[in-house]
Scaffold this active site. Sequence first.
Site, PDB file in Angstrom:
ATOM      1  N   THR A 102       0.843  -1.194   0.000  1.00  0.00           N
ATOM      2  CA  THR A 102       0.000   0.000   0.000  1.00  0.00           C
ATOM      3  C   THR A 102       0.879   1.244   0.000  1.00  0.00           C
ATOM      4  OG1 THR A 102      -1.769   1.170   1.197  1.00  0.00           O
ATOM      5  CG2 THR A 102      -0.161   0.002   2.530  1.00  0.00           C
ATOM      6  N   HIS A 140       3.182 -11.766  14.000  1.00  0.00           N
ATOM      7  CA  HIS A 140       4.321 -12.358  14.712  1.00  0.00           C
ATOM      8  C   HIS A 140       4.125 -13.842  14.985  1.00  0.00           C
ATOM      9  CE1 HIS A 140       8.094 -12.163  16.518  1.00  0.00           C
ATOM     10  NE2 HIS A 140       7.925 -11.221  17.431  1.00  0.00           N
TER      11      HIS A 140
END
Length: 416
Positions: free
Chosen positions: A325, A377
């Site tokens: 983006t 994560h």
Amino acid sequence: MIAEIKIPSPGESITEVEIGRWIAEDGALVRKGQEIAEVESDKATLTIVSDFSGKISIIAKEGERVAVGTVACTIDTSVEVPVEAAAADKENSESKPHLASIVENIQKTEVKESGAHAVENPKITAVAREIMKKHSVSVDELLSGLKRIGKKEVEAVIGLRNERRKFQDMNEPSRDIKREKMSMLRRKLSERLVAVKNETAMLTTFNEVDMSQIMDIRKQYQQKFSDAHGLKLGFMAFFTKAAALAMQYHPSVNSMIDGEEIIQPQYVDIGIAVQTPKGLMVPVIRNTESNSIPRIETEIRELADKARNKKISIEELSGGTFTITNGGVFGSLLSTPLINPPQSAILGMHNIVERPVAVNGKVEIRPMMYIALSYDHRVIDGKDSVGFLVKVKEMIENPQMMLTQGRDPIESLLCL
């Protein structure tokens, strides 16, 4: 014959859509191939095109949620659509800006008893007056050239009047509240964004990139690139190629969770976030790792145009493994982009700003861009997230590395 126009299927997983708006009015004459309505799903806004010419009768209302395959309207094909009507529509649309200029300059009109029209003290711009003088056209001849007043002309006058009133009332305080219903696309986007925040262990790591080399390439080769490929060379294609190559060194960035398994595609399908009037869409470029810069640039432009013009298919919006983006086009200096599920990472580009940086022990002004990688994560470790961003940085600052699959060109030459 009464022909039925049914709600088409935007994609296999979509069973219901919402009528966004009707482009054609109830009872109007429509032509085959004409866009008559917009429908919204939870993934995209698409247009319905008439397969017949005739008189339209609308059944489904704006804002109504209907199942795929439902009859949205009918077309009475026994009603002939004159060719003149199509030409008149085109002529009206093309002449609208000229009409606006005429209405803007004419302040007063009065109707004589005989039915003829006269204008008192019309205001004419210097350019318009010069053209009229050159062609010996009088004000009366100009106004008499408007042989008929139709719906478009009336709407143009009303629009201009409202704009003038709005301008006059700009400095007056207002307590008005505007309320509008959220589209299916924005509702679904809201759900997905909240789900990302609640269901992922999302972190963001940052770095900065010296854009000097890429900007020099664009400056030096822009004209040749445009002549050869018919489009401009942008920044997004370089970042897309660099990200795809960096996946070879950090494949976990291209992974995603499926239940208790981690899926790692052996290809890189990169989604490019595109802002449209209806909301954010992410069309996908397939097998980016094997595409050239011109091919990537072409696909970015084609998919972005389709998304903004409501021509994109659900297949072109599905299946990405990674997303990029660019908030820099809106002036963003730094951000933490949200992951596009079920993907595990997203790269954020930002504004290019000249800043003082240390180069070989000296302070120089360089065009710098902050880049950000938001990642899950649970799938991606810190070492891989930071390493991936560093590898992207290296290839942007040294574009020749993209010719050697992200390796140092000299090391490749020396087989090191």
